[in-house]
Design an enzyme around this catalytic site. Structure first.
Site, PDB file in Angstrom:
ATOM      1  N   ASP A 113      -3.580   2.608  -5.616  1.00  0.00           N
ATOM      2  CA  ASP A 113      -2.227   2.442  -4.420  1.00  0.00           C
ATOM      3  C   ASP A 113      -2.250   1.331  -3.862  1.00  0.00           C
ATOM      4  O   ASP A 113      -1.674   1.333  -2.905  1.00  0.00           O
ATOM      5  CB  ASP A 113      -2.586   3.599  -3.632  1.00  0.00           C
ATOM      6  CG  ASP A 113      -3.805   3.787  -2.871  1.00  0.00           C
ATOM      7  OD1 ASP A 113      -4.483   2.786  -2.942  1.00  0.00           O
ATOM      8  OD2 ASP A 113      -3.890   4.760  -2.003  1.00  0.00           O
ATOM      9  N   GLU A 114      -2.831   0.323  -4.253  1.00  0.00           N
ATOM     10  CA  GLU A 114      -2.799  -1.154  -3.421  1.00  0.00           C
ATOM     11  C   GLU A 114      -2.636  -2.204  -4.422  1.00  0.00           C
ATOM     12  O   GLU A 114      -3.094  -2.484  -5.542  1.00  0.00           O
ATOM     13  CB  GLU A 114      -4.037  -1.462  -2.744  1.00  0.00           C
ATOM     14  CG  GLU A 114      -4.473  -0.630  -1.501  1.00  0.00           C
ATOM     15  CD  GLU A 114      -5.528  -1.080  -0.632  1.00  0.00           C
ATOM     16  OE1 GLU A 114      -5.719  -1.804   0.064  1.00  0.00           O
ATOM     17  OE2 GLU A 114      -6.761  -0.459  -1.392  1.00  0.00           O
TER      18      GLU A 114
ATOM     19  N   ASP B 203       0.848  -1.374   0.012  1.00  0.00           N
ATOM     20  CA  ASP B 203      -0.092  -0.106  -0.065  1.00  0.00           C
ATOM     21  C   ASP B 203       1.048   1.183  -0.129  1.00  0.00           C
ATOM     22  O   ASP B 203       1.715   1.333   0.698  1.00  0.00           O
ATOM     23  CB  ASP B 203      -0.912  -0.094   1.271  1.00  0.00           C
ATOM     24  CG  ASP B 203      -2.040   0.920   1.158  1.00  0.00           C
ATOM     25  OD1 ASP B 203      -1.718   1.948   0.433  1.00  0.00           O
ATOM     26  OD2 ASP B 203      -2.979   0.845   2.051  1.00  0.00           O
TER      27      ASP B 203
END
Length: 381
Positions: free
Chosen positions: A102-103, A9
């Site tokens: 964003d993961e 993350d």
């Protein structure tokens, strides 16, 4: 074989991107979002200290943290950096899933015999930071649920939760840490005294099913550290599309634009329903002589039809350059990643978000044609 699943993350991603280009934002409470009537898209750890959270109205955030700096944000930069990070990770792992902008999930099962999984993950994270300047946190464990929870507990940092450590790690945590537990489920379980994962894990499965329906069994499994969901290979070829071939060729421009707006709305609703975000919009037209033109544009990850319709209409104007009848128009969204409405927080007001929720609820209940924007609605139906 014991699975080795990593969740990565990017830490306060939008904030970190802004700090890359403006060092004045380092170390201060920073809020990324729209204007006074907008909502918080992201915020720094310094702002979170005062209680500021994502999706909170900007006005409320500034009451909690009056000294915070509010930046509207550069979502094109965020999308570009997200693609860069994706490429770095994808080159270094056998199997990667991009869960959102964003993961990421990585499946490193079986790689311990060649290279320690934790060491390998640490080197991947270091490569991301070295090549982009963006900080990234991760957790390594036996499945997606535990690794995602682990990342949340480690941020900003890193963690490994081995098989024998899974239950001791989960037990003291709040049930809100389980990804599938929303506010309604949390309130329901809290009212009967279920607030920690340990308490939830010790509940009879049948009781949970009676309380919250068919998800009760899945929730019990997650509370007991059980999650067999696979890491889904990432591919930018994933897309959704629609097209219309006319019974009679046409050059009715207002009608064509209405049709494209309606297509954008329907496809955007499908994105939101299936929890996708798109990063590329493509418009196709076919002239009466069968010549075909296609125009596409990269956009910030979104599922908002008002944004996607605007881009689609602009592409149509660029593609339709001849005074000739058309026999077909089509619209396609590609470069999909899982996520829900995160990039749209830059442009949306509280009212806009409420409108989308209300419209989607009506469509879910009465069908996708139950309600729509006037710009794309076929009044002849």
């Amino acid at each position: 074989m014991e699975r080795a699943i990593v969740h990565m993350d990017l830490d306060t991603f939008f904030v970190s991107c802004e700090r890359l280009v403006n060092s004045k934002f380092d170390g201060i409470p920073l809020i990324i979002g729209g204007g006074d009537r907008g909502v918080v898209a992201s915020c720094s750890y310094e702002a979170r200290h005062f209680g500021v959270r994502s999706a909170m109205p900007i006005r409320m955030a500034l009451r909690l943290c009056p000294d915070a700096k509010v930046v509207r944000g550069d979502h094109e930069m965020y999308s570009r950096l997200s693609h860069t990070v994706t490429d770095i990770i994808r080159e270094k792992v056998p199997l990667m899933e991009k869960a959102s902008i964003d993961e990421f999930y990585l499946d490193l099962s079986g790689m311990d015999k060649f290279f320690g999984c934790y060491k390998w993950t640490d080197e991947i994270a270091s490569a991301v930071t070295k090549e982009t300047g963006l900080p990234i946190s991760f957790a390594l464990s036996t499945n997606k649920t535990v690794s995602k929870i682990g990342t949340g507990e480690a941020k900003p940092g890193k963690m490994e939760i081995k098989l024998q450590e899974v239950q001791p790690f989960l037990n003291p945590l709040s049930i809100k840490k389980i990804p599938m537990v929303g506010d309604k489920t949390f309130q329901l379980l809290s009212r009967v005294g279920i607030r920690t994962i340990q308490t939830l894990s010790e509940m009879p499965v049948l009781v949970l099913q009676q309380m919250i329906g068919q998800n009760g069994s899945e929730l019990w499994k997650k509370a007991n550290g059980i999650d067999e969901n696979p890491v889904i290979p990432y591919s930018e070829r994933k897309s959704i599309s629609t097209e219309r071939t006319f019974t009679s060729d046409t050059m009715d421009i207002p009608e064509l634009k209405r049709l494209i707006s309606g297509m954008a709305e329907q496809l955007a609703y499908q994105l939101r329903k299936e929890k996708w975000l798109t990063s590329t919009v493509a418009v196709k037209i076919r002239y009466a002589n069968f010549d075909t033109e296609t125009k596409q544009s990269r956009v910030a990850y979104t599922s908002a039809d008002h944004t996607l319709a605007r881009v689609a209409l602009d592409l149509f104007n660029k593609a339709y350059t001849r005074r000739m009848r058309l026999r077909l128009v089509g619209l396609r969204f590609t470069g999909l990643v899982h996520g829900s409405h995160q990039m749209n927080l830059f442009e949306d007001t509280e009212e806009q978000m409420s409108l989308y929720q209300a419209m989607d609820d009506l469509k879910n209940r009465f069908g996708s044609d139950a309600v729509g924007r006037a710009s794309g609605f076929d009044f002849g139906k």
